[in-house]
Design a protein around this motif. Structure first.
Motif, short mmCIF file in Angstrom:
data_model
loop_
_atom_site.label_atom_id
_atom_site.label_comp_id
_atom_site.label_asym_id
_atom_site.label_seq_id
_atom_site.Cartn_x
_atom_site.Cartn_y
_atom_site.Cartn_z
N HIS A 162 0.87 -1.37 -0.06
CA HIS A 162 0.15 -0.10 0.00
C HIS A 162 0.92 1.41 -0.09
O HIS A 162 2.02 1.30 0.59
CB HIS A 162 -1.12 0.02 1.36
N ALA A 195 -4.53 2.34 6.26
CA ALA A 195 -3.57 1.26 5.60
C ALA A 195 -2.87 0.80 6.53
O ALA A 195 -2.28 -0.58 6.61
CB ALA A 195 -3.09 1.68 4.41
N CYS A 207 3.55 -1.34 3.63
CA CYS A 207 3.15 0.03 3.26
C CYS A 207 4.45 0.98 3.17
O CYS A 207 5.42 0.93 3.76
CB CYS A 207 2.58 0.78 4.61
#
Length: 263
Positions: A162, A195, A207
């Protein structure tokens, strides 16, 4: 000397105070007096009454209960000094807040001599909270309360990556995003702090963020670490000061992703 930390109840009290300011303004049609702050690479970096009033409410409680603690906030800077410092982002994700998308959150972190120890992320519209108490990471919401654990044993080829926004990718060509993007199962965008909470909860594996400030990340560091994840800068250092930051569900995944990004 080990300094005593506030208890979890106080983290929730701070989140309650912020929720009372943010939730009534979300999707409400109220005049938020939206302005913009200068930010490199962006034409519009919004700030609203929700940001300002939530930070004021958090600061008031901290100053009442712990007047000797320092506070760093996105909206009102640094006050006080000392080894314990609260780091606040009253609305992390003001853009989705304005769009009515509930991936924003209030971030409340506490550092001890610069290292993050406690963290809270509150998303009042979904009724969820994610926090770290100094030893473990927890979540609460419509499905109840449970300890969080990052997803372990996932290969890079099966990992979910992400990144909040694709805009910074072109501005930092020295970061080999393409290599990582080509190696993972899928890449998603737009989740903001939510996220990272999902990484701690075992839903996302990686991430990547390009340009974080301390108030963007301090609260999330202990949530991720105490759930079993790894979070560093792209140079491998501590992430509390922000900058280029990589979070991973496991040490092995972190090492693989870091090598690709720095190649």
């Amino acid at each position: 000397m080990t300094l005593p930390l506030p208890d979890t109840d106080f983290l929730h009290a701070l989140a309650d105070a912020a929720d009372n300011e943010t939730l009534p303004r979300f999707r409400s049609g109220l005049n938020l007096h939206t302005g913009s702050k200068p930010k490199e690479g962006y034409r519009f970096d919004p700030v609203t009454d929700a940001d300002r009033e939530a930070e004021r409410a958090i600061r008031a409680l901290i100053s009442e209960r712990f007047p000797d603690h320092s506070i760093m906030g996105e909206e009102f800077g640094i006050s006080g000094s000392g080894p314990l410092q609260w780091v606040l982002d009253p609305v992390d994700g003001t853009r989705p807040f304005l769009c009515g998308i509930p991936v924003w959150g209030t971030l409340i972190g506490l550092t001890v001599e610069g290292r993050s120890q406690l963290g809270m992320m509150s998303q009042p519209f979904t009724g969820e909270r994610f926090w770290a108490d100094g030893e473990r990471a927890w979540r609460s919401g419509p499905q109840g309360t449970a300890q969080m654990q990052t997803r372990q044993g996932v290969s890079l080829e099966q990992a979910i990556l992400h990144i909040t926004s694709p805009e910074p990718i072109a501005r930092f060509p020295e970061i080999n995003f393409a290599a990582l993007n080509d190696s993972v199962l899928m890449t998603r965008y737009g989740g903001e702090c939510y996220a990272m909470a999902m990484l701690a909860a075992g839903q996302i594996d990686l991430c990547l963020e390009y340009a974080l400030q301390p108030y963007d990340i301090v609260a999330l560091v202990p949530i991720i670490e105490q759930a079993g994840g790894v979070i560093t800068t792209l140079s491998g250092g501590r992430p509390e000061a922000g900058g280029h930051v990589l979070c991973a569900a496991s040490a092995e995944l972190h090492a693989q992703a870091l090598a690709l990004l720095n190649n």
